[in-house]
Each structure stands twice: as structure tokens, then as C-alpha cells.
Scaffold this active site. Structure first.
Site, PDB file in Angstrom:
ATOM      1  N   GLY A  45     -21.873 -50.369  92.816  1.00 18.17           N
ATOM      2  CA  GLY A  45     -20.737 -49.587  92.209  1.00 18.17           C
ATOM      3  C   GLY A  45     -19.826 -48.825  93.233  1.00 18.17           C
ATOM      4  O   GLY A  45     -19.248 -49.396  94.084  1.00 18.17           O
ATOM      5  N   GLY A  46     -20.409 -47.536  93.301  1.00 15.77           N
ATOM      6  CA  GLY A  46     -19.705 -46.604  94.584  1.00 15.77           C
ATOM      7  C   GLY A  46     -19.466 -47.178  95.698  1.00 15.77           C
ATOM      8  O   GLY A  46     -18.310 -47.222  96.141  1.00 15.77           O
TER       9      GLY A  46
ATOM     10  N   SER B 164     -27.141 -47.663  93.146  1.00 15.85           N
ATOM     11  CA  SER B 164     -27.183 -47.006  94.398  1.00 15.85           C
ATOM     12  C   SER B 164     -27.278 -47.879  95.566  1.00 15.85           C
ATOM     13  O   SER B 164     -28.059 -47.582  96.430  1.00 15.85           O
ATOM     14  CB  SER B 164     -28.097 -45.632  94.364  1.00 15.85           C
TER      15      SER B 164
ATOM     16  N   GLU C 116     -30.181 -52.894  86.329  1.00 11.69           N
ATOM     17  CA  GLU C 116     -29.993 -51.792  86.644  1.00 11.69           C
ATOM     18  C   GLU C 116     -30.701 -50.385  86.085  1.00 11.69           C
ATOM     19  O   GLU C 116     -30.218 -50.270  84.997  1.00 11.69           O
ATOM     20  CB  GLU C 116     -28.256 -51.746  86.479  1.00 11.69           C
TER      21      GLU C 116
ATOM     22  N   GLY D 152     -25.632 -44.354  90.315  1.00 12.97           N
ATOM     23  CA  GLY D 152     -24.823 -43.310  90.762  1.00 12.97           C
ATOM     24  C   GLY D 152     -25.462 -42.067  91.263  1.00 12.97           C
ATOM     25  O   GLY D 152     -24.922 -40.938  91.503  1.00 12.97           O
TER      26      GLY D 152
ATOM     27  N   LYS E  89     -15.684 -50.073  88.173  1.00 16.41           N
ATOM     28  CA  LYS E  89     -15.745 -49.041  87.106  1.00 16.41           C
ATOM     29  C   LYS E  89     -14.246 -48.655  86.787  1.00 16.41           C
ATOM     30  O   LYS E  89     -13.138 -49.320  87.018  1.00 16.41           O
ATOM     31  CB  LYS E  89     -16.712 -47.867  87.414  1.00 16.41           C
TER      32      LYS E  89
ATOM     33  N   ASN F  84     -18.439 -53.630  91.374  1.00 15.77           N
ATOM     34  CA  ASN F  84     -18.317 -53.199  89.994  1.00 15.77           C
ATOM     35  C   ASN F  84     -17.311 -51.802  90.449  1.00 15.77           C
ATOM     36  O   ASN F  84     -17.779 -50.861  90.749  1.00 15.77           O
ATOM     37  CB  ASN F  84     -19.191 -52.758  89.169  1.00 15.77           C
TER      38      ASN F  84
ATOM     39  N   HIS G  40     -23.328 -53.328  80.354  1.00 18.67           N
ATOM     40  CA  HIS G  40     -23.601 -52.238  81.651  1.00 18.67           C
ATOM     41  C   HIS G  40     -23.945 -51.115  80.805  1.00 18.67           C
ATOM     42  O   HIS G  40     -23.608 -50.539  79.665  1.00 18.67           O
ATOM     43  CB  HIS G  40     -22.404 -51.777  82.109  1.00 18.67           C
TER      44      HIS G  40
HETATM   45  P1  13P Z   1     -23.757 -47.263  91.804  1.00 17.56           P
HETATM   46  O1  13P Z   1     -23.981 -48.517  92.845  1.00 17.56           O
HETATM   47  O2  13P Z   1     -22.686 -46.366  92.135  1.00 17.56           O
HETATM   48  O3  13P Z   1     -25.009 -46.593  91.449  1.00 17.56           O
HETATM   49  O4  13P Z   1     -23.581 -48.325  90.438  1.00 17.56           O
HETATM   50  C1  13P Z   1     -24.286 -49.235  90.162  1.00 17.56           C
HETATM   51  C2  13P Z   1     -23.641 -49.852  88.914  1.00 17.56           C
HETATM   52  O5  13P Z   1     -23.660 -49.270  87.919  1.00 17.56           O
HETATM   53  C3  13P Z   1     -23.150 -51.091  89.389  1.00 17.56           C
HETATM   54  O6  13P Z   1     -22.767 -51.830  87.995  1.00 17.56           O
END
Ligand code: 13P
Length: 250
Positions: free
Chosen positions: A232-233, A211, A168, A174, A13, A11, A99
């Protein structure tokens, strides 16, 4: 977690531009290896890159997903919005809905439900996100909140073959903070039992997001109920994303 049919969903974002596409080529190469034949790798870039991603991944094993959509299936006077039909017409196969970053700016269970129904009509596979906030967790409301998000978000939906359930926890997104393995295992079992019973499904696909990195993915992998990760990150860096995939599929 077995090695079969595991999901790795990136993702992105509100990150990434045309230059970022180059780095994805490494992941496409990885996906061609026999070892990853049964691994599902899905990229969810911003709308602006969907078409390019779709072209880049055409005839490869990597699939593309959108990050959200409007609740109307086709078109209408909705400035700044994108419909499931528009998304599907690009060859996109998946869509993230629910989300927490969208819930936090006003998206509610009813809107999420409409978006899911419109997207299913467009044959998109749904990456349905849900999770509790830290405040809700501290008040011991987690199970109540999750069950409500699932029941209301999937109202009037009978078949869940094309729905992936992404748990999640908001407090983990994050932040670098992840649930204890034992806690997550219990949570996943509760979710699996609830979803299986509610939708009369033996094996609902449950994912974890929050995370995720190459270190904790190895630990989460021990949890049988988890069939993959929403990243995400760490997914914005191909090397890190590849590391997560390689460490999980052994
Ligand atoms: P992170 O992996 O950055 O914590 O984000 C998770 C997320 O929101 C995936 O949709």
C-alpha cells in the site's frame, strides 16, 4: 521465496493523479532488465487512472489491476459503480477483491463471491484479500475467520489458477506493525495447506500484505510460502517500491 514468478502489487488505494504516472516510468524501466524477467509487477491505481495506466504500460511487462468492482458483470442502474466488463475492456488484467477497507464498510463474503465470479468471467485475474482484525486475533479466531473468508468468498469456484491469495492481517495495514516472522511462517503454512487441500492445487499463490517496506520485505522473503507482496503506502513512492523489488529479487 525463490526469485521466480514473484509478485509485487502496488495498491494505490484512493491516492494518485495524472501527475503520479510520471514516477511509474522508473518502475517500467526496471521491469525491462533481464534480472526481473520473471517478476510480476502490477499497479492497481484508482479507477480514474486505469485507462492512462493501461496505455502507459502497454507492451511493457508491467500489468494493471483495478481495486474493486460491482458484482454485476456488465452494466446496470448502479450509480457510482464500475463493472468487471468495463474494467477488462481497458486492457486491465487484474482486480483486487475483498480488501479489508471494503469489508469494513459492508462488503461481505457473499458479495465478494459474486464479484469474483463476474470478474473471472471477464478473464480478470483475482487478487483475493482476506485477513483477521486485531480483535479476532486476540480472541484466537484467526484461523476460523480466514478459512470462512476463503470458503465463502470462493464458493462454487473450482479452479484457482487465476486467483492470487493475499493474506492481509487488518491490524498490520497502514500501521507499521507486522507479524513476527515465525508467526507469519506458521500462518502461511496453515493457509497453504488449507487452500491446497480445498482446491486440489499443489502450488496456490500466496501473497502477504500489511506495512511492507524495503526492510521487512527482506525478512519476509525467507518464508517459502510467500510468493510476493501487496504493497500500500510504500508503493506510492516509486523509489521505495523499486527498493522493495530490488531487495527481494537478488
Ligand atoms: P500498507 O502497505 O499501507 O500497510 O497497505 C497494505 C494494503 O492494504 C495493501 O492492499
Amino acid at each position: 521465496m525463490t526469485n521466480n514468478n514473484i509478485y509485487f502489487i502496488a495498491n494505490w488505494k484512493m491516492y494518485g493523479n495524472l501527475n503520479s504516472l510520471n514516477s511509474v516510468k522508473k518502475v517500467i524501466e526496471l521491469s525491462k532488465k533481464k534480472k526481473f524477467k520473471n517478476t510480476n509487477i502490477i499497479y492497481c491505481p484508482p479507477y480514474t487512472l486505469l485507462n492512462d495506466f493501461s496505455k502507459l504500460t502497454k507492451k511493457t511487462r508491467v500489468k494493471v489491476g483495478a481495486q474493486n468492482c460491482h458484482e454485476f458483470e456488465f452494466s446496470g442502474p448502479f450509480t457510482g459503480s464500475v463493472s468487471p466488463h468495463m474494467i477488462a475492456s481497458l486492457g486491465v488484467k487484474y482486480i483486487i477483491i475483498g480488501h479489508s477497507e471494503n469489508r469494513s464498510i459492508g462488503e461481505n463474503n457473499s458479495t465478494i463471491n459474486k464479484k469474483i465470479i463476474s470478474s473471472i468471467k471477464q478473464k480478470l485475474k483475482i487478487i483475493f484479500c482476506f485477513g483477521e482484525t486485531l480483535k479476532q486475533k486476540k480472541r484466537n479466531e484467526t484461523n476460523h475467520v480466514l478459512k470462512k473468508q476463503i470458503s465463502e468468498g470462493l464458493k462454487n469456484i473450482k479452479k484457482i489458477d487465476n486467483i492470487l491469495f493475499a493474506y492481509e492481517p487488518v491490524w498490520s495495514i497502514g500501521t507499521g506493525v507486522v507479524p513476527k516472522i515465525s508467526d507469519l511462517q506458521i500462518q502461511m503454512r496453515i493457509l497453504k495447506k488449507f487452500i491446497s487441500k480445498k482446491f486440489k492445487s499443489k502450488n496456490p499463490v500466496l501473497l502477504y500484505g500489511g506495512s511492507v517496506n524495503q526492510k521487512n520485505a527482506i525478512l519476509f522473503k525467507q518464508i517459502n510460502e510467500i510468493k510476493g507482496f501487496l504493497v500500500g503506502g510504500a508503493s506510492q513512492n516509486s523509489n521505495k517500491f523499486i527498493d522493495i523489488i530490488k531487495k527481494t529479487i537478488i
